[in-house]
Design a protein around this motif. Sequence first.
Motif, mmCIF file in Angstrom:
data_model
loop_
_atom_site.group_PDB
_atom_site.id
_atom_site.type_symbol
_atom_site.label_atom_id
_atom_site.label_comp_id
_atom_site.label_asym_id
_atom_site.label_seq_id
_atom_site.Cartn_x
_atom_site.Cartn_y
_atom_site.Cartn_z
ATOM 1 N N SER A 1 -7.145 -3.445 -4.058
ATOM 2 C CA SER A 1 -5.887 -4.171 -4.197
ATOM 3 C C SER A 1 -5.545 -4.923 -2.920
ATOM 4 O O SER A 1 -5.075 -6.065 -2.955
ATOM 5 N N GLU B 1 0.798 -1.223 0.000
ATOM 6 C CA GLU B 1 0.000 0.000 0.000
ATOM 7 C C GLU B 1 0.832 1.275 0.000
ATOM 8 O O GLU B 1 0.311 2.372 -0.253
ATOM 9 N N GLU C 1 -7.760 -7.932 -2.625
ATOM 10 C CA GLU C 1 -7.284 -8.988 -3.517
ATOM 11 C C GLU C 1 -6.048 -9.673 -2.930
ATOM 12 O O GLU C 1 -5.894 -10.889 -2.996
ATOM 13 N N LYS C 2 -5.200 -8.885 -2.318
ATOM 14 C CA LYS C 2 -3.990 -9.434 -1.703
ATOM 15 C C LYS C 2 -4.346 -10.377 -0.559
ATOM 16 O O LYS C 2 -3.801 -11.482 -0.435
ATOM 17 N N GLN D 1 -9.005 2.173 -5.171
ATOM 18 C CA GLN D 1 -8.092 1.232 -5.832
ATOM 19 C C GLN D 1 -7.218 0.517 -4.809
ATOM 20 O O GLN D 1 -6.983 -0.687 -4.908
ATOM 21 N N MET D 2 -6.727 1.256 -3.799
ATOM 22 C CA MET D 2 -5.887 0.660 -2.771
ATOM 23 C C MET D 2 -6.675 -0.379 -1.980
ATOM 24 O O MET D 2 -6.181 -1.484 -1.719
#
Length: 434
Positions: free
Chosen positions: A414, A393, A417-418, A410-411
């Motif tokens: 992401s 991040e 998803e991580k 978006q962060m």
Amino acid sequence: MLSDLNKKNLPGLNLHIPEPKFRPGDTADFSDIVIEDVGVTGRPDENSAPIDMQHMATGLIRVLDMDGVASGPWDPTLSNDMKLKMLHHIMKVRSFDDRMFRAQRQGKTSFYMKCTGEEATSIAPAMALADDDMIFPSYRQQGILLVRGYPMLDMMNQIYSNREDSLKGRQLPIMYSSSEHSFFSISGNLATQYPQAVGWAMASAAKQDTRIAATWCGEGSTAEGDFHSALTFATVYNAPVIFNVVNNQWAISSFSGIAGGERATFASRGLGYGIASIRVDGNDPLAVYAATEWAANRARTNNGPTLIEHFTYRAEGHSTSDDPSSYRAAEEYAKWPLGDPMERLKAHLIGEGAWDEERHQALKKAMDDEVKATQKQAEKNGILGHGMHQEFETMFEDVFEQMPWHLKEQMDMSLAEKVSKFSTKNKQKKEQGQ
């Protein structure tokens, strides 16, 4: 007006394509380069008008002759302790360069750039300037950080882009930044630092501060538009800035003639702007110190900007991505008429009775040992190929004071998803009995 008949009698026009004097396999011969004797280029008053010293753009400021003897009006008359300190810095940055170059060849980092043969163009100015004068460097001024006390360990961490990298892996290796040391972030985009330096210098003058700016670029970058925009603003507003042009003869694989070096000196580029322009032996550390001190005094007393051309030679390739043997004669640096800055300063100090070969070799070993020990410490923090060294991040941080909603979204996506991938991986391990 020419008639059609007269035009037919004229020869056809020819386009000139600059070519270097030597290519691989040729024998280098620099006998055509005019090297003025020490003292021939005089030292104007620091408050002289640029128009009264235009000859300085074609001269060559020198202090040390090739036997290491200092003389002439530009001799800064430094103490031997100061000159020994200068030699120590040159030796340290050379040892640092050698080890980091090997680290890149060993696959520990992706990229490196050496300043071998050019150390005087950064070490000497850093010692002549005030510690809080603002530096806008190019990518071969690592010596300035060492002079200003920036930790070598931090430099190596940045080169390795490891978990202790203060720039969090966001910059190409060797593109350092340190506001605490008045060292502006290095940019890989050529000449962008020039207008930045002028803007900062203008702001310093507007605030009636006492700090000045100094910036560096190679001779090839003088063909960039940013270079000329910077000189325009500097002369119009009398900005307290020093423009350093390191003419090391090569801009990657393009020789200096491609940037206009066949027609005039690079110092001459300042003349059309009404800027004080001087040319200095870039392999003479004492001459470089004196020229920088002179230019700094001009800037600090509201006498305006100065352009300094450092006439030197790039001993190594442009970077670890470059193979100089493919475009220049192998022995060029060995035949460069102005020698090696470290060897010239060493010879001077030995001649002064302040140094000797035994102490020189002992210091070299001590420098090499220090650099090697620091490298081992840096590599404990990670090297290339050891995975991600910074939290994912962090790539979203430190750009905006308040992160825009779309980046935050978006962060978050992401990160989700991580986490999902991590959970799936753990589940698979459990199912496999691991």
